[in-house]
Design a protein around this motif. Structure first.
Motif, mmCIF file in Angstrom:
data_model
loop_
_atom_site.group_PDB
_atom_site.id
_atom_site.type_symbol
_atom_site.label_atom_id
_atom_site.label_comp_id
_atom_site.label_asym_id
_atom_site.label_seq_id
_atom_site.Cartn_x
_atom_site.Cartn_y
_atom_site.Cartn_z
ATOM 1 N N ASN A 41 4.005 -3.485 6.092
ATOM 2 C CA ASN A 41 3.875 -2.646 4.898
ATOM 3 C C ASN A 41 4.782 -1.413 4.998
ATOM 4 O OD1 ASN A 41 1.960 -2.067 2.364
ATOM 5 N ND2 ASN A 41 2.251 -0.141 3.471
ATOM 6 N N GLU A 42 4.691 -0.718 6.122
ATOM 7 C CA GLU A 42 5.490 0.508 6.299
ATOM 8 C C GLU A 42 6.972 0.189 6.387
ATOM 9 O OE1 GLU A 42 3.705 3.308 5.875
ATOM 10 O OE2 GLU A 42 2.148 1.793 5.652
ATOM 11 N N TRP A 66 0.047 -3.753 8.515
ATOM 12 C CA TRP A 66 0.450 -2.374 8.278
ATOM 13 C C TRP A 66 1.871 -2.105 8.768
ATOM 14 C CZ3 TRP A 66 -1.683 0.688 4.965
ATOM 15 C CH2 TRP A 66 -3.018 0.499 4.610
ATOM 16 N N GLN A 121 0.845 -1.190 0.000
ATOM 17 C CA GLN A 121 0.000 0.000 0.000
ATOM 18 C C GLN A 121 0.884 1.245 0.000
ATOM 19 O OE1 GLN A 121 -3.398 -0.129 -0.178
ATOM 20 N NE2 GLN A 121 -3.156 -2.360 -0.368
ATOM 21 N N PHE A 122 0.427 2.300 -0.687
ATOM 22 C CA PHE A 122 1.177 3.571 -0.760
ATOM 23 C C PHE A 122 2.581 3.346 -1.331
ATOM 24 C CE2 PHE A 122 -1.599 3.809 3.039
ATOM 25 C CZ PHE A 122 -2.501 4.762 2.589
ATOM 26 N N SER A 123 2.688 2.554 -2.383
ATOM 27 C CA SER A 123 3.989 2.206 -2.960
ATOM 28 C C SER A 123 4.764 3.425 -3.468
ATOM 29 C CB SER A 123 3.800 1.196 -4.089
ATOM 30 O OG SER A 123 2.935 1.720 -5.086
ATOM 31 N N THR A 124 4.049 4.468 -3.863
ATOM 32 C CA THR A 124 4.740 5.666 -4.372
ATOM 33 C C THR A 124 5.584 6.341 -3.291
ATOM 34 O OG1 THR A 124 2.726 6.945 -3.928
ATOM 35 C CG2 THR A 124 3.076 6.172 -6.193
ATOM 36 N N VAL A 125 5.198 6.132 -2.022
ATOM 37 C CA VAL A 125 5.969 6.714 -0.921
ATOM 38 C C VAL A 125 7.383 6.131 -0.887
ATOM 39 C CG1 VAL A 125 6.142 6.896 1.596
ATOM 40 C CG2 VAL A 125 3.941 7.272 0.449
ATOM 41 N N HIS A 136 0.186 6.880 7.414
ATOM 42 C CA HIS A 136 -0.447 5.660 6.905
ATOM 43 C C HIS A 136 -1.070 4.866 8.053
ATOM 44 C CE1 HIS A 136 2.592 5.749 3.327
ATOM 45 N NE2 HIS A 136 1.709 6.731 3.282
ATOM 46 N N LEU A 178 8.233 -0.469 2.864
ATOM 47 C CA LEU A 178 8.358 0.790 2.119
ATOM 48 C C LEU A 178 9.683 1.469 2.440
ATOM 49 C CD1 LEU A 178 4.775 2.372 2.447
ATOM 50 C CD2 LEU A 178 5.782 1.311 0.413
#
Length: 324
Positions: A123-124, A120, A28-32, A109, A127
């Protein structure tokens, strides 16, 4: 290969590769992650290592702190403010402020995650790892600046030779070449540019504590300040003495031996002999002669500082090499 050394190209490639990896993992939020990669591109390897380490520390701290605050107190604007009130001073105290911005983004996020769970957190963390990891690989590709540094060094030494030769001539002619100011301005600009290159060369090395490049440029920069000081004496020279011609001849000899390898020992010995010879000469007969002779002696003292600065650099460099 030369294009990979361009910061813009490295940022673009790093962002694209990071985004591909993040999407492959369905994060999630891969562009970050791509933004983190862009922010982690630096102009020296050592700086990149420090910034990367600080960003990892800040991101881990933000994830842990966010999880605790949002899980215990709740997920809203007030708890986000509480997080910032705690997190920002902590990054400053721990000297990891470079990682504050991407870490805060990761925290947002978790702020909107529903619910906050292990998914989550992973995920973070991914990233962060992918963004900083890809940027760290890109930061390994740095341009070799040594050839340009060697060109700068030759230019600086040649310019010093020209300027000192002009001084030797001006001592007995009371004239200053029109192009001397142009040479000085161009030289000062080149020295400043070369100082930046020297800093980058030293900071692109992980395994060497070699500071030759920065030490050399500091020495030349300090010599340049002395050369500017030497030039001010010509505003007060208006009489010639036997000492004037002796100092002019010595100045020309310094100009001829300005190259890096010279340790200035012989020049300093000759300068000391020159001073002793001056003491044996007849005293000035008028106030004007006294003032001009005093100015000549000050010129010689400044020249001694110029040579001592070079000798100290050579001796320190030899000592360092002997200890290796």
């Amino acid at each position: 290969m030369k294009y990979i050394n361009n910061l813009a190209v490295k940022m673009s490639i790093s962002a694209a590769v990071t985004l591909i990896f993040a999407n492959m993992l369905n994060l999630q939020f891969s562009t970050v992650a791509a933004v983190i990669a862009i922010l982690s591109i630096q102009d020296t390897r050592r700086k990149a290592l420090i910034v990367g380490k600080n960003r990892v520390a800040a991101c881990i701290l933000a994830i842990i702190l966010s999880f605790l605050i949002y899980k215990i107190i709740g997920q809203n604007a007030i708890t986000f403010a509480i997080f910032l009130l705690i997190f920002i001073p902590l990054t400053s105290k721990l000297n990891i402020s470079e990682g504050m911005v991407p870490a805060v983004v990761l925290s947002t996020h978790l702020l909107i995650a529903n619910p906050i769970n292990l998914y989550w957190i992973i995920n973070e963390t991914l990233l962060m790892i992918i963004g900083i990891g890809i940027a760290s690989i890109a930061n390994l590709f740095m341009p070799s600046l040594q050839h340009k540094f060697n060109v700068d060094k030759e230019y600086i030494e040649d310019s010093y030779k020209v300027i000192l030769s002009k001084m030797a001539k001006s001592l007995v002619t009371y004239t200053v070449d029109i192009d001397e100011e142009i040479i000085m301005n161009a030289l000062e600009k080149r020295i400043n540019e070369s100082c930046e290159r020297a800093y980058k060369i030293v900071n692109n090395s992980f395994f060497k504590s070699e500071s030759y490049y920065t030490d050399y440029m500091n020495m030349r920069k300090n010599q340049f300040d002395i050369i500017k000081k030497l030039r001010t004496h010509f505003e007060k020279f208006y009489m010639s003495f036997e000492q004037t011609y002796m100092i002019s001849s010595f100045t020309q000899k310094v100009a001829n031996q300005i190259e890096e390898a010279n340790d200035c020992e012989e020049l300093l010995d000759e300068l000391e002999i020159l001073k002793n010879d001056f003491k044996k000469m007849s005293l000035p007969k008028t106030r004007e002669e006294f003032e001009n002779r005093a100015q000549l002696l000050q010129f010689l003292n400044d020249m001694e500082d110029l040579l001592n600065m070079k000798r100290s650099f050579i001796l320190n460099y030899r000592k360092y090499n002997n200890q290796k």
